[in-house]
Design an enzyme around this catalytic site. Structure first.
Site, PDB file in Angstrom:
ATOM      1  N   ASP A   1       6.867  -4.083   2.345  1.00 29.65           N
ATOM      2  CA  ASP A   1       6.538  -5.289   3.550  1.00 29.65           C
ATOM      3  C   ASP A   1       6.887  -6.416   2.685  1.00 29.65           C
ATOM      4  OD1 ASP A   1       5.827  -4.224   6.140  1.00 29.65           O
ATOM      5  OD2 ASP A   1       3.909  -3.645   5.163  1.00 29.65           O
TER       6      ASP A   1
ATOM      7  N   GLU B   1       1.194  -8.036   0.135  1.00 31.94           N
ATOM      8  CA  GLU B   1       2.608  -7.705   0.996  1.00 31.94           C
ATOM      9  C   GLU B   1       3.225  -8.650   1.783  1.00 31.94           C
ATOM     10  OE1 GLU B   1       1.774  -3.960   3.170  1.00 31.94           O
ATOM     11  OE2 GLU B   1      -0.091  -4.730   3.736  1.00 31.94           O
TER      12      GLU B   1
ATOM     13  N   HIS C   1       8.502   3.654   8.075  1.00 30.80           N
ATOM     14  CA  HIS C   1       7.636   4.515   7.835  1.00 30.80           C
ATOM     15  C   HIS C   1       8.189   5.962   8.298  1.00 30.80           C
ATOM     16  CE1 HIS C   1       5.069   1.183   7.809  1.00 30.80           C
ATOM     17  NE2 HIS C   1       4.389   2.102   6.902  1.00 30.80           N
TER      18      HIS C   1
ATOM     19  N   CYS D   1       1.892  -0.120  -4.584  1.00 31.53           N
ATOM     20  CA  CYS D   1       1.944   1.132  -3.902  1.00 31.53           C
ATOM     21  C   CYS D   1       3.233   1.147  -2.982  1.00 31.53           C
ATOM     22  CB  CYS D   1       0.619   1.332  -3.166  1.00 31.53           C
ATOM     23  SG  CYS D   1       0.230  -0.093  -2.057  1.00 31.53           S
TER      24      CYS D   1
HETATM   25  C1  PEP Z   1       3.950  -1.507   1.640  1.00 29.31           C
HETATM   26  O1  PEP Z   1       4.179  -2.487   2.450  1.00 29.31           O
HETATM   27  O2  PEP Z   1       4.783  -1.473   0.723  1.00 29.31           O
HETATM   28  C2  PEP Z   1       3.170  -0.339   1.623  1.00 29.31           C
HETATM   29  C3  PEP Z   1       2.601   0.363   0.922  1.00 29.31           C
HETATM   30  O3  PEP Z   1       2.638  -0.147   2.965  1.00 29.31           O
HETATM   31  P1  PEP Z   1       3.352   0.358   4.330  1.00 29.31           P
HETATM   32  O4  PEP Z   1       4.540   0.986   3.612  1.00 29.31           O
HETATM   33  O5  PEP Z   1       2.645   1.453   4.897  1.00 29.31           O
HETATM   34  O6  PEP Z   1       3.421  -0.742   5.329  1.00 29.31           O
HETATM   35 MG    MG Z   2       2.818  -2.506   4.218  1.00 29.48          MG
END
Ligand code: PEP
Ligand code: MG
Length: 580
Positions: free
Chosen positions: A459, A435, A193, A506
């Site tokens: 993920d 995910e 993140h 996403c």
């Molecule tokens: C992902 O896991 O691809 C996602 C968009 O969520 P995050 O990166 O916040 O875990």
């Molecule tokens: Mg995620």
């Protein structure tokens, strides 16, 4: 001084030249040392000097903040300054020094904790929030007393290139992007993140550059080339000139791509793709619209929790979601419910440390367990849906039971709002993230229960390949081109098509120039990405045809390894898109 080049993992594009600053977070170690009676006066004056120094630091911080777009944050600092002048604070510390022969650090720690607890137990939520400010002020004093430097990343006041062992997601969102030209960390992986937030803030960043540790000093000139993933320490004049040219080229490319911001993303054979933005704040939302976002495919609501010092209540969340819903209206925003845990820690939720936080108490698991917290958020989102076009999305669903439970709680939140006659979009669409591999495998079943899917590759890749997204040691294995990942994504897209629901992505793969044609070929309706990737994604979409992308998909699905897939994607890119 000779030029040295170090490699790392590039996570947020851009090239910057600046002076190095090594951030070592201060860790207060309070000793329970006592002083002797002869030292009382000296200790009291040591404490008074620390108060003066803290006041100076805070005043400077206020005047710096007031010159930036973060001026609204100066109120918090003014509160801390006021606390230092509180008539009960210093006398109580002096008393502990005099009567109990405590050293200043111990006295400050005890008294600030006592005050913080007092505020924490107050009824008024504004007063409760002050507890964190009091603890912050106490830590500042202890740091000054122990001779430590810069206590917080938000206080960096000169233009620098930041180096750190590691940065937490919360550290990253508190960076002053006017001052931090770029950052380099010794640890960290591709889609941690920290990396994601750096990209969304447009700060060039390299992570996992372990070998640079010990090979630079504060004030050294450095070049961060976060396109090639290298950092050059003490570059010679020729290298600096070369990089100045590269920076000018990049600027030109960016200006060219900005012409595509407000164009609809249509393939040459007429297929329309929604190019959306991943956002986490009102500022992100504004920036994404300036880049031409057609929608937001992911509002990471946890950022509102990460940047707060106490749990945000329904009213506060409602205002935050409402302002984004209205700003985007009539464009859609997919609001993802709280995804906390993993590498995103929120101190006030007091989640116990876990051996494997990414496999533990995270996201929907936490929300289904702490139902009041979840219902509060759901009510806030629903109420905001009266002000724009919102959709709700659940993260980290691994089984159908979790989805049913989450949907039942959504119905409960709606009923609660009906009882109090609040307006909300009664037909609000509900979707889920794919995910976790179990959800991807069962996508055909899930497709019967939701209005849309959005694939979270950040993920999905880590769980499919058993490869920590934040660990630089295994980053060579973390690859969306792995055929197992590609097949799961394709199966999910096919299941969405059969179930006649919308399919979006996403995760970071959605904004990767190499992946976009493949995803178009797989039939994706929406690709949601960091705002900085939008203009290029639109350019790419306009350059390809859906039928060629479908052929690309067929070829890719025949491959047995990641290398082969990457090679095919590269060839396609060079044939149809070219060098930009
Ligand atoms: C992902 O896991 O691809 C996602 C968009 O969520 P995050 O990166 O916040 O875990
Ligand atoms: Mg995620």
């Amino acid at each position: 001084m000779t030029e040295k080049i170090f490699k790392g993992i590039s996570v947020s594009d851009g090239i910057r030249i600046g002076k190095a600053f090594f951030y070592k977070p201060f860790c207060a170690k309070i000793t329970s040392d006592s002083i002797t009676e002869e030292n009382i006066q000296a200790e009291i004056s040591r404490f008074s000097n620390a108060i003066l120094k803290a006041k100076d630091e805070l005043s400077e911080l206020i005047s710096n903040l007031e010159k930036t777009e973060n001026k609204d944050k100066s109120g918090v600092i003014k509160g801390q300054l006021g606390f230092l002048a509180d008539p009960a604070f210093s006398p109580e510390i002096n008393k502990l020094i005099e009567k109990r022969l405590y050293n200043s650090e111990r006295a400050v720690s005890e008294v600030s904790e006592k005050f913080a607890l007092m505020f924490e137990n107050m009824k008024n939520s504004y007063m409760r929030e002050r507890a964190a400010d009091i603890r912050d002020t106490g830590s500042r004093l202890i740091r000054i007393l122990s001779g430590g430097a810069c206590s917080s990343l938000s206080e960096i006041s000169d233009e620098i290139v930041l180096f750190a062992e590691d940065l937490s997601p919360t550290d990253t969102i508190s960076l002053n992007k006017e001052k931090v030209l770029a950052f380099v960390t010794f640890k960290g992986g591709k889609t941690s993140h920290t990396a994601i937030f750096a990209k969304s803030m447009g700060i060039p960043a390299i992570v996992g550059a372990s070998e640079i540790n010990g090979n630079f000093s504060d004030g050294d000139t450095v070049i961060v080339d976060a396109i090639s993933g290298i950092c050059i320490v003490n570059p010679d004049t020729g290298t600096i000139a070369e990089y100045e040219r590269k920076i000018a080229d990049e600027k030109q490319k960016q200006e060219f791509l900005m012409n595509y911001a407000n164009k609809p993303a249509l393939t040459s054979d007429g297929e329309s793709i929604i190019i959306a933005a991943n956002i986490g704040s009102y500022e992100d939302a504004e920036f994404s619209l300036s880049q031409g976002a057609d929608a937001s495919g992911l509002l990471r609501t946890e950022l509102f929790y990460l940047s707060a010092s106490t749990l945000p209540d329904e009213e506060k969340q409602f205002e935050q979601y409402k302002s984004i819903a209205s700003l985007f209206s009539p464009k859609e925003v997919i609001v993802r419910t709280l995804d906390i845990g993993g590498d995103k820690e929120v101190s006030y939720l007091k989640i116990p440390k876990e051996e494997n936080p990414f496999l533990g108490y995270r996201a929907i698991r936490l929300c289904l367990d702490q139902q009041e917290l979840f219902l509060t958020q759901l009510r806030a989102i629903l109420r905001a849906s009266a002000y724009g076009k919102l959709k709700i999305m659940f993260p980290m669903i691994s089984s159908i039971d979790e989805l049913f439970e989450a949907k039942a709680l959504l119905e409960k939140a709606k009923a609660q709002l009906d009882d109090s006659s609040y307006a909300y979009d009664k037909k609000i669409q509900v979707g889920m993230m794919i995910e976790i591999p179990s959800a991807a495998v069962m996508a055909d079943v899930f497709a019967e229960e939701v209005d849309f899917f959005s694939i979270g590759t950040n993920d999905l890749i880590q769980y499919t390949l058993a490869c920590d997204r934040g660990n630089e040691k295994v980053s060579h294995l973390y690859d969306f081109c792995n055929p197992a990942v590609i097949r799961l994504i394709d199966h999910t897209a096919k299941s969405a098509e059969k179930g006649k629901i919308l399919i979006g992505m996403c995760g970071g793969m959605a904004g990767d120039p190499l992946a976009i044609p493949l995803l178009i070929g797989m039939g994706f309706d929406e690709l949601s990405m960091a705002s900085t990737s939008i203009v290029k994604a639109k350019y790419i979409t306009l350059k390809v045809s859906k039928s060629n992308c479908q052929k690309l998909r067929e070829e890719v699905l025949k491959c047995r390894d990641a290398k082969e897939i990457r090679h095919i994607l590269n060839e396609f890119y060079h044939e149809y898109i070219g060098v930009i």
